[in-house]
Scaffold this motif. Structure first.
Motif, short mmCIF file in Angstrom:
data_model
loop_
_atom_site.label_atom_id
_atom_site.label_comp_id
_atom_site.label_asym_id
_atom_site.label_seq_id
_atom_site.Cartn_x
_atom_site.Cartn_y
_atom_site.Cartn_z
N SER A 128 0.11 21.88 -15.85
CA SER A 128 0.20 20.81 -14.84
C SER A 128 1.25 19.79 -15.25
N PRO A 129 2.53 20.15 -15.08
CA PRO A 129 3.61 19.31 -15.62
C PRO A 129 3.67 17.90 -15.04
N SER A 130 3.37 17.70 -13.77
CA SER A 130 3.50 16.38 -13.15
C SER A 130 2.18 15.64 -13.02
N TYR A 131 1.13 16.18 -13.63
CA TYR A 131 -0.18 15.52 -13.55
C TYR A 131 -0.15 14.24 -14.39
N TRP A 132 -0.51 13.11 -13.76
CA TRP A 132 -0.51 11.82 -14.42
C TRP A 132 -1.93 11.50 -14.86
N GLU A 133 -2.15 11.57 -16.18
CA GLU A 133 -3.48 11.31 -16.71
C GLU A 133 -3.66 9.80 -16.87
N LYS A 134 -4.57 9.24 -16.11
CA LYS A 134 -4.75 7.79 -16.06
C LYS A 134 -5.28 7.25 -17.38
N LEU A 151 0.85 -1.19 0.00
CA LEU A 151 0.00 0.00 0.00
C LEU A 151 0.88 1.24 0.00
N VAL A 152 0.74 2.05 -1.04
CA VAL A 152 1.53 3.28 -1.18
C VAL A 152 0.73 4.44 -0.60
N PRO A 153 1.22 5.10 0.45
CA PRO A 153 0.46 6.20 1.07
C PRO A 153 0.20 7.31 0.05
N PRO A 154 -0.96 7.94 0.11
CA PRO A 154 -1.26 9.03 -0.82
C PRO A 154 -0.34 10.22 -0.58
N ALA A 155 0.25 10.71 -1.65
CA ALA A 155 1.12 11.88 -1.59
C ALA A 155 1.34 12.38 -3.00
N GLU A 156 1.51 13.67 -3.13
CA GLU A 156 1.79 14.24 -4.45
C GLU A 156 3.28 14.11 -4.76
N PRO A 157 3.61 13.88 -6.02
CA PRO A 157 2.73 13.72 -7.17
C PRO A 157 2.17 12.30 -7.22
N ARG A 158 0.95 12.14 -7.72
CA ARG A 158 0.32 10.83 -7.80
C ARG A 158 0.74 10.19 -9.12
N THR A 159 1.94 9.66 -9.13
CA THR A 159 2.52 9.13 -10.36
C THR A 159 2.99 7.70 -10.20
N ASN A 205 8.46 13.03 -13.19
CA ASN A 205 8.48 12.92 -14.65
C ASN A 205 7.42 11.91 -15.08
N VAL A 206 6.56 12.30 -16.03
CA VAL A 206 5.45 11.43 -16.40
C VAL A 206 5.82 10.42 -17.49
N THR A 207 7.06 10.47 -17.99
CA THR A 207 7.62 9.35 -18.76
C THR A 207 8.92 8.97 -18.06
N GLU A 208 8.75 8.41 -16.89
CA GLU A 208 9.87 8.17 -15.98
C GLU A 208 10.92 7.25 -16.57
N ASP A 209 10.52 6.28 -17.38
CA ASP A 209 11.50 5.33 -17.92
C ASP A 209 12.27 5.91 -19.09
N ALA A 210 11.64 6.76 -19.89
CA ALA A 210 12.37 7.46 -20.94
C ALA A 210 13.45 8.34 -20.31
N ASP A 211 13.08 9.04 -19.25
CA ASP A 211 14.05 9.88 -18.54
C ASP A 211 15.16 9.03 -17.94
N TRP A 244 2.77 10.95 -22.69
CA TRP A 244 4.08 10.54 -23.20
C TRP A 244 4.84 11.72 -23.79
N TYR A 245 4.15 12.52 -24.60
CA TYR A 245 4.82 13.67 -25.22
C TYR A 245 5.24 14.67 -24.15
N LYS A 246 4.38 14.89 -23.16
CA LYS A 246 4.73 15.83 -22.09
C LYS A 246 5.97 15.34 -21.35
N GLY A 247 6.05 14.03 -21.10
CA GLY A 247 7.22 13.48 -20.43
C GLY A 247 8.49 13.62 -21.26
#
Length: 485
Positions: free
Chosen positions: A464-470, A172-180, A292-298, A335-338
């Motif tokens: 919203s740079p770090s917003y993770w769109e599900k 269980l991952v505690p809720p915290a920003e950023p939700r990524t 980063n919303v494309t964490e693996d590319a980074d 993906w493009y934003k990341g």
């Protein structure tokens, strides 16, 4: 070279803090916690002010200069992509491990392996666990961690209603920003016991021998290789024309473009799943950037800058291709934003990046990582200009494109588009999928969707740079299938 991040504590509060900000604390120059630094902002404002001043003095020259820079960028990006495709054809830059070789390693010689599975709002979790149970790996050496957001009651209830084998742990991952996703992966990595670690998404169906293949591949490649990236395919490729486009695109990406990047000495932007890491190296370089919303590319770019190599593994994980245009735009814009985040992070110190990556790697960062979303966003504007030219021939448009600009743009428009179409058709042939040929020929319609997604990404990068769109999964299922527990 390594970074010291401090993601080692088992204390819950410290573990959460480290999952969110360890990279930003230890090496802020590598983190997207702040997308644009003050020097970058000042440099950008100076360039904009200089261009505005030129536009006020000589509008035509300023417009020609802007169009010229973009046109040169288009030509360079298209030529680079064709080069990558040509260099990626063949097996030289893909690591192949046969079934016999994968199975020949005795169980006692296999290392402990951690599988991180971040899930969010995924009630069909039983299907996921069933797919993971098909992995051919000794259970006493398998450490599967299903990462659940602590406030995602629906998925938690579904997980607890499922009988989990002993090697599967619900975290269980505690809720915290950023939700990524990367924040959850960092949290799960803290006490992971595997010598190797991989990530699977909720809808993935990995090759049963993939973990064994990765073990053999990394041993064969040597310690300078931090990761091997498996290939991705789709189990619902024929659902509609969008899934067909997606299948052709990914076939080209994993079979030719990523091996092409390796061939030319450029960093490999990793995909979000089925990448297999050496755990000690992953921890030493700071793991994933939670912002980063494309964490693996980074991470792929960061590994290259820190002196590590990445390989492409011939092993396929099947995913669900996005079949809904709105859902697709949400996913692709993320993906493009990341990619834009990643470029801005590694462009903060251009001379340091050039020193770390060399000119070949830096060219890949600019033309591939930054060029893909930037030029895709501009496609619509230039298509409109092209349509206007062929229908009305306005004098101002003729003046805007000087002779060399006109012929460079025409070359890019005709030969560039034909080259991309050819690559798509070639991919369908190599995949042995004649059913994808019509979709490959209709790719320009797919590019229009890409332009919409890239434009949305540019707007979100500011808002919203770090917003993770599900991304919604399970769209391939019928309503009856979705209702089943």
């Amino acid at each position: 070279m390594a970074l010291v991040t401090g993601i080692v504590s088992s204390d819950a509060d410290e573990r959460l803090r480290a999952s969110v900000s360890a990279l930003a604390d230890a090496a802020p120059e590598f983190s997207a916690q702040r997308v644009v630094t003050a020097p970058q902002a000042v440099s950008g404002l100076i360039l904009i002010a200089a261009w505005v001043a030129l536009a006020l003095a000589t509008p035509l020259v300023a417009a020609q200069m802007l169009v010229g820079v973009v046109t040169v960028g288009y030509v360079a990006a298209v030529v680079y992509r064709v080069l990558l495709f040509c260099r990626g054809v063949g097996d030289r830059h893909r690591t192949r491990v046969s079934d016999a070789e994968a199975k020949s390693v005795p169980d006692a010689e296999l290392p402990p392996y951690t599988v991180l599975v971040p899930v969010h709002r995924e009630p069909l979790i039983g299907e996921l666990l069933a797919h993971l149970e098909q992995l051919d790996y000794p259970r006493d050496r398998l450490d599967v961690r299903v990462l659940l957001e602590a406030d995602d009651t629906e998925t938690i209830a579904a997980a607890r209603a499922t009988t989990c084998p002993p090697h599967v742990i619900l975290v269980l991952v505690p809720p915290a920003e950023p939700r990524t996703k990367p924040k959850a992966c960092n949290y799960g990595l803290v006490d992971a016991r595997g010598e190797l670690v991989t990530i699977y998404d909720a809808e993935d169906i990995p090759d049963p021998l993939q973990l064994r293949r990765a073990v053999v591949a990394l041993r064969r490649l040597g310690p300078e290789y931090a990761c091997v990236q498996a290939q991705l395919g789709y189990f619902n490729s024929t659902q509609n024309v969008l899934t067909r486009w997606f299948t052709v695109e990914y076939g080209t990406w994993f079979a030719y473009l990523l091996p092409g990047l390796i061939a030319v000495g450029a960093p490999v932007p990793l995909g979000g799943t089925s990448n297999h890491f050496r755990t000690d190296v992953l921890r030493s370089v700071g793991a994933w950037d939670a912002h980063n919303v494309t964490e693996d590319a980074d991470l792929g770019i960061r590994l290259a800058r820190l002196g590590y190599a990445v390989g492409v593994l011939e092993s396929v994980t099947l995913e669900e291709a996005n079949s809904d245009p709105i859902n697709w735009v949400k996913q692709r814009s993320r993906w493009y934003k990341g990619y834009l985040q990643t470029f801005l992070v590694h462009a903060r110190r251009p001379w340091a990046t050039l020193r770390d990556l060399g000119w070949r790697g830096t060219a890949g960062l600019v033309l591939f990582v930054a060029g893909t979303p930037c030029l895709t966003a501009l496609n619509g504007f230039f298509w409109a200009l092209t349509l206007m030219w062929f229908t009305r021939h306005p004098a101002w448009l003729q003046a805007l494109f000087d002779s060399w600009l006109y012929y460079a743009g025409l070359l890019c428009f005709v030969l560039g588009n034909l080259a991309v179409l050819y690559m798509n058709v070639y991919t369908t042939r190599q995949l042995g999928r004649p059913d994808l040929l019509v979709a490959a020929l209709l790719s320009p319609l797919y590019w229009a969707l890409m332009t919409l997604a890239a434009t949305k990404a540019a707007i979100q990068l500011v808002a919203s740079p770090s917003y993770w769109e599900k991304t919604t999964h399970g769209l391939h299922l019928s309503p009856t299938d979705k209702a089943e527990p």
